[in-house]
Scaffold this active site. Sequence first.
Site, PDB file in Angstrom:
ATOM      1  N   LYS A   1      73.218  77.283  71.034  1.00 18.09           N
ATOM      2  CA  LYS A   1      72.123  76.392  71.403  1.00 18.09           C
ATOM      3  C   LYS A   1      72.045  75.266  70.382  1.00 18.09           C
ATOM      4  O   LYS A   1      72.021  75.521  69.168  1.00 18.09           O
ATOM      5  CB  LYS A   1      70.827  77.213  71.358  1.00 18.09           C
ATOM      6  CG  LYS A   1      69.754  76.789  72.319  1.00 18.09           C
ATOM      7  CD  LYS A   1      68.564  77.730  72.085  1.00 18.09           C
ATOM      8  CE  LYS A   1      67.562  77.704  73.173  1.00 18.09           C
ATOM      9  NZ  LYS A   1      66.367  78.486  72.814  1.00 18.09           N
TER      10      LYS A   1
HETATM   11  O1  G3P Z   1      62.924  78.792  75.197  1.00 16.11           O
HETATM   12  C1  G3P Z   1      62.093  77.902  74.517  1.00 16.11           C
HETATM   13  C2  G3P Z   1      60.757  78.495  74.361  1.00 16.11           C
HETATM   14  O2  G3P Z   1      60.833  79.570  73.485  1.00 16.11           O
HETATM   15  C3  G3P Z   1      59.692  77.586  73.908  1.00 16.11           C
HETATM   16  O3  G3P Z   1      58.536  78.170  74.370  1.00 16.11           O
HETATM   17  O4  G3P Z   1      56.156  78.636  74.420  1.00 16.11           O
HETATM   18  O5  G3P Z   1      57.258  77.951  72.262  1.00 16.11           O
HETATM   19  O6  G3P Z   1      56.902  76.298  74.086  1.00 16.11           O
HETATM   20  P1  G3P Z   1      57.133  77.736  73.737  1.00 16.11           P
END
Ligand code: G3P
Length: 220
Positions: free
Chosen positions: A84
């Site tokens: 990634k």
């Molecule tokens: O896969 C990306 C994700 O982990 C981000 O999620 O909830 O931190 O915006 P969030």
Amino acid sequence: MELFLDTAEVDEVREIASWGILDGVTTNPSLIKKSGRDFKTVVEEIANLCGGPISAEVTALDAEGMVKEGLDLKASLPENVIIKVPCTPEGLKATKELSDKGIGVNVTLIFTASQALMSAKAGAMYVSPFIGRIDDTGHNGMDLISDILQTWHNYPEIKTKVLAASIRHPTHVLECMRLGAHTVTMPTKIFRQLMKHPLTESGIERFLLDWAEVENAGNA
Ligand code: G3P
């Protein structure tokens, strides 16, 4: 549609993998920090539990450093680990170099359709638009998924999968299903919510109560 788990908690991967429908896992530095465990150990354990693509994120900001980290991760972790990288010009360079070597790349932190298109042109296996973080700014994250899929429709030569990330609730997943996103990555809580319905639970309860009466009456 591929369903990925967005976590660095090995027990959660074990639980959802046991359902038989888990297609992959995404991790990121924040999730690794939350796990409190060693990065490579966690990714290796996850990759041994789930045979699908497991995203491991690099932290270098320059292309050379990203490629070096990516190659090291590929050399030391199971085959199903993919790399990634962040959606920056340096990330694009690294995506091109790694994908030219046959290594799967997930370009993350995508907030516009043009970022997605350029990542696809660099050879990304996945692009990860962050829906919830767009919602947090007062805009509609689903519009981005729709824009990217429309772009993909216009240019059928693009083979990159749209991996909807930053999923905050089951409705995000349903909307992605309607739009035709290739992949969704979500926290364990949302996997559980997607399988839960009060009418399923009350229906089971009713069937069991009726069956108990059948057995008591000696008709079973
Ligand atoms: O896969 C990306 C994700 O982990 C981000 O999620 O909830 O931190 O915006 P969030």
